[in-house]
Design a protein around this motif. Structure first.
Motif, PDB file in Angstrom:
ATOM      1  N   UNK B  86       0.822  -1.222   0.000  1.00  0.00           N
ATOM      2  CA  UNK B  86       0.000   0.000   0.000  1.00  0.00           C
ATOM      3  C   UNK B  86       0.846   1.258   0.000  1.00  0.00           C
ATOM      4  N   UNK B  87       1.917   1.261  -0.781  1.00  0.00           N
ATOM      5  CA  UNK B  87       2.679   2.503  -0.956  1.00  0.00           C
ATOM      6  C   UNK B  87       1.815   3.460  -1.755  1.00  0.00           C
ATOM      7  N   UNK B  88       1.744   4.719  -1.310  1.00  0.00           N
ATOM      8  CA  UNK B  88       0.908   5.684  -2.017  1.00  0.00           C
ATOM      9  C   UNK B  88       1.518   5.968  -3.386  1.00  0.00           C
ATOM     10  N   UNK B  89       0.798   5.634  -4.451  1.00  0.00           N
ATOM     11  CA  UNK B  89       1.421   5.687  -5.787  1.00  0.00           C
ATOM     12  C   UNK B  89       1.647   7.110  -6.289  1.00  0.00           C
ATOM     13  N   UNK B  90       0.960   8.094  -5.674  1.00  0.00           N
ATOM     14  CA  UNK B  90       1.117   9.459  -6.157  1.00  0.00           C
ATOM     15  C   UNK B  90       2.146  10.231  -5.339  1.00  0.00           C
ATOM     16  N   UNK B  91       2.918   9.509  -4.540  1.00  0.00           N
ATOM     17  CA  UNK B  91       3.922  10.190  -3.724  1.00  0.00           C
ATOM     18  C   UNK B  91       5.291   9.557  -3.957  1.00  0.00           C
ATOM     19  N   UNK B  99       4.857  10.677   5.365  1.00  0.00           N
ATOM     20  CA  UNK B  99       3.415  10.933   5.444  1.00  0.00           C
ATOM     21  C   UNK B  99       2.911  11.034   6.886  1.00  0.00           C
ATOM     22  N   UNK B 100       3.240  10.013   7.678  1.00  0.00           N
ATOM     23  CA  UNK B 100       2.755   9.986   9.059  1.00  0.00           C
ATOM     24  C   UNK B 100       3.351  11.105   9.901  1.00  0.00           C
ATOM     25  N   UNK B 147       8.409   3.430   6.182  1.00  0.00           N
ATOM     26  CA  UNK B 147       7.237   4.258   6.427  1.00  0.00           C
ATOM     27  C   UNK B 147       6.592   3.902   7.770  1.00  0.00           C
TER      28      UNK B 147
END
Lengths: 289, 361
Positions: B86-91, B99-100, B147
């Motif tokens: 679940x790596x954020x694909x737009x980052x 992120x956190x 992450x």
């Protein structure tokens, strides 16, 4: 991802390509080319002489204001549709169970089984002086006299347009949400994001292609619409397609086509910008990891 | 700081299906704990409850003794490495890792330095500006780890994180988990169906089956004293024999199988009807002819297994056992139907409850 090329692929490609050329590109070319021809008002005849008279005609008789107000209506309707459709799509995709989501989708789709004419007309019964809404508001004591601006106004037109074209925003949004792995939202939550934060930082950016596709669909449909304005608009209310219809009555093809060309350019411009900024084409691509 | 977890009579029901059935479990602070089981055993359901992504039907989940059942996932001192990562694909890599921390209000150079430290920790120094979508599988895995670890969680949940990696990368990342566990001191909980991972990493592990915990122990104990026939079979002790009777002489239990007796270790089970003899293939050997205290069995066949060869032998009542012999052993004399003597090393046979034993196998 490119599919392996079959030797017969060009043979298979030919019929759809021909269909697109014949049904799509050819009429568009005629529209653009004829918009530069000249028209003789005395004979209603058009001649293949290069002329900008059609485009000059747009500046006459307040025609350009109709184009501008059409674009404004389209923009407003598309934006309002997105505001309504996004929570709807979210609810259908993320909140509803399988059965409920099917029911909700059916409810969104069923109004499409009736014609635009009937649906627009039914809004008269809701918004009119003695319509459902005015009666309720009066019964509730919220107003003393019926509201006149509810019907035959821009308000009524926008309501009618939203009701007509809302699904065109809902379905691309649903499509784009289906492409978002729900674990992305779980991961955002895991890292401390609440609902609004995960919505704005994860879901909105990842559904941008659907948002723009929905916007574009509604925008294009409104620009091409006429029924809602004719049924619900006030005196003198007009919209591009009604205006084109009026011009066509005197067979002024160059003027009609010049108006069409301007609208075409605006829409093509929007598509190009959208594709550049939001990756519109990604909505139809294979999901890559 | 590492946090201990108490799972107290927890059940999770989906309609008539019990994903978790009255599970009680204590996980110590700082422990590397593994939930092991095949798919559908309830291990992921339990992980979701600990992570706060789901709510139990009954029972309590406590962290350091405090009930956290009402605490949402974003409020828990837990971070997760998801199976799909679940790596954020737009980052970018750095945006993912940060992120956190950004949500906690960090920014500027303190944010950057924490991100860089986390990337150093997983040996991805300098990867910050990269696009997460074009990293290799192992690199993506490390980004997901960074992450989660950058949040300095008291509990790190690893949900089958090695599924989908090739064998070499799997081992590499497995070593990485061990290293990071020592480095961070957090409580690690790994969910996996892979026994190798569980055995090599865990301080303790739980074998789950049909929503229940069958056994909780240190890895080696599963082989010395499997709780029942299901656990024995699950960890690879495939030879489970039904005894005709069990006698005790001078404190040593002996089981009789097809008329032959063999010494067994019995930890309380003495009911021949409700127990089976689990035999460890690594503690059996082909004895020289005429050696004492050995079984006489009939050769059924051999199977080449790469580094060793399985020799399948039968008792006179049809029950079979398997011995691992050297792959290049001379099998010329082991013709089918021949009788061979088999010796048992100490503790080769353990009497276990027959729970989970397939009927009339």
């Amino acid at each position: 991802m490119t599919a392996p090329r079959l030797p017969i692929s060009s043979a298979l490609m030919t019929p759809p390509l021909m269909a697109i050329l014949a049904l799509g590109l050819a009429p568009l070319t005629i529209v653009v080319v004829w918009s530069f021809w000249s028209w003789d008002p005395s004979t209603y005849w058009i001649k293949p002489d290069l002329s900008l008279a059609g485009y000059a005609g747009i500046l006459e008789a307040g025609r350009w204001t109709v184009i501008v107000s059409t674009l404004v209506k389209a923009f407003a309707t598309a934006l309002l549709c997105l505001l309504i459709a996004y929570p709807t799509a979210y609810a259908v995709h993320f909140l509803a169970g399988r059965r409920l989501s099917i029911i909700l989708l059916a409810l969104i789709t069923i109004p499409f089984f009736t014609s635009y004419l009937i649906r627009s007309f039914s809004w008269r019964l809701v918004l009119g002086r003695t319509g459902v809404l005015n009666t309720w508001l009066q019964d509730l004591g919220m107003i003393n006299a019926p509201l006149d601006w509810l019907l035959f106004s821009n308000f009524a037109v926008i309501v009618g347009l939203i009701a007509s074209y809302l699904p065109f925003a809902t379905f691309p949004l649903l499509l784009s949400m289906r492409r978002v792995d729900p674990t992305f939202l779980a991961a955002a939550q895991d890292l401390g994001a609440g609902f609004w934060k995960s919505l704005t930082s994860i879901l909105l950016p990842l559904t941008m292609s659907g948002i723009f596709a929905g916007f574009l669909f509604v925008f294009v449909m409104v620009v091409g619409s006429s029924t809602e304005v004719q049924m619900l608009g006030g005196a003198g209310a007009s919209i591009v397609s009604v205006m084109i219809n009026d011009v066509m009555r005197v067979a002024n093809y160059p003027l009609a086509f010049a108006i069409s060309t301007i609208v075409l350019i605006v829409i093509f411009g929007l598509v190009l910008i959208g594709n550049r900024m939001f990756g519109l084409s990604s909505l139809f691509e294979d999901q890559s990891p | 700081m590492a946090i201990s977890i108490q799972v107290d009579h927890v059940s999770r029901e989906y309609g008539p299906v019990k994903a978790l059935d009255d599970v009680t479990l204590d996980i110590k602070a700082g422990e590397f704990f593994t939930l092991l089981g095949s798919s559908g055993c309830g291990k992921s359901s339990l992980l979701k409850l600990i992570g706060g992504f789901d709510t139990q039907t009954s029972g309590r989940v406590c962290f350091d003794g405090k009930d956290v059942s009402g605490l949402a996932a974003n409020k828990r001192p837990v971070n997760t490495v998801f199976q799909s990562l679940a790596l954020f694909p737009h980052m970018s890599v750095a945006q993912n890792v940060g992120y956190g921390l950004r949500l906690r209000g960090l920014s500027g150079s303190s944010l950057d330095s924490r991100i860089n430290d986390a990337l150093d920790l997983v040996e991805l120094s300098g990867f910050g500006p990269r696009n997460v979508n074009i990293l290799s599988g192992g690199q993506r895995q490390r980004v997901a780890l960074a992450r989660a670890l950058v949040m300095e969680p008291g509990i790190l949940l690893l949900d089958e994180p090695l599924t989908g990696l090739d064998e070499r990368l799997r081992q590499q990342m497995r070593d990485e988990f061990g290293r990071l566990h020592k480095r961070t001191g957090a409580t690690f909980i790994l969910v996996t169906h892979n026994q190798d991972e569980a055995l090599s990493l865990s301080d303790r592990m739980a074998v789950m089956h049909k929503g229940r915990i069958e056994q909780v122990d240190a890895p080696a104990r599963f082989f010395d004293a499997p709780a029942n026939a299901f656990v024995a079979r699950f960890i690879g002790i495939d030879t489970l024999l039904r005894p005709e009777k069990i006698d005790t002489a001078n404190g040593q239990a002996e089981a009789t199988i097809a008329g032959q007796t063999l010494p067994v270790r019995a930890d309380g089970f003495l009911d021949p009807a409700a127990s089976v003899v689990a035999i460890r293939p690594d503690r059996l050997f082909l004895a020289p002819q005429g050696a004492p205290s050995s079984l006489l069995l009939t050769v059924v066949g051999t199977t080449f297994r790469g580094l060793h060869r399985d020799l399948k032998l039968a008792f006179s009542d049809g029950q079979t056992l398997v011995i691992a012999i050297e792959a290049d052993a001379d099998i010329g004399q082991l013709t089918v139907g021949q009788k061979v003597p088999v010796g048992l090393k100490p503790d080769a046979a353990v009497l276990v409850s027959s729970a989970g034993m397939p009927q009339a196998g």
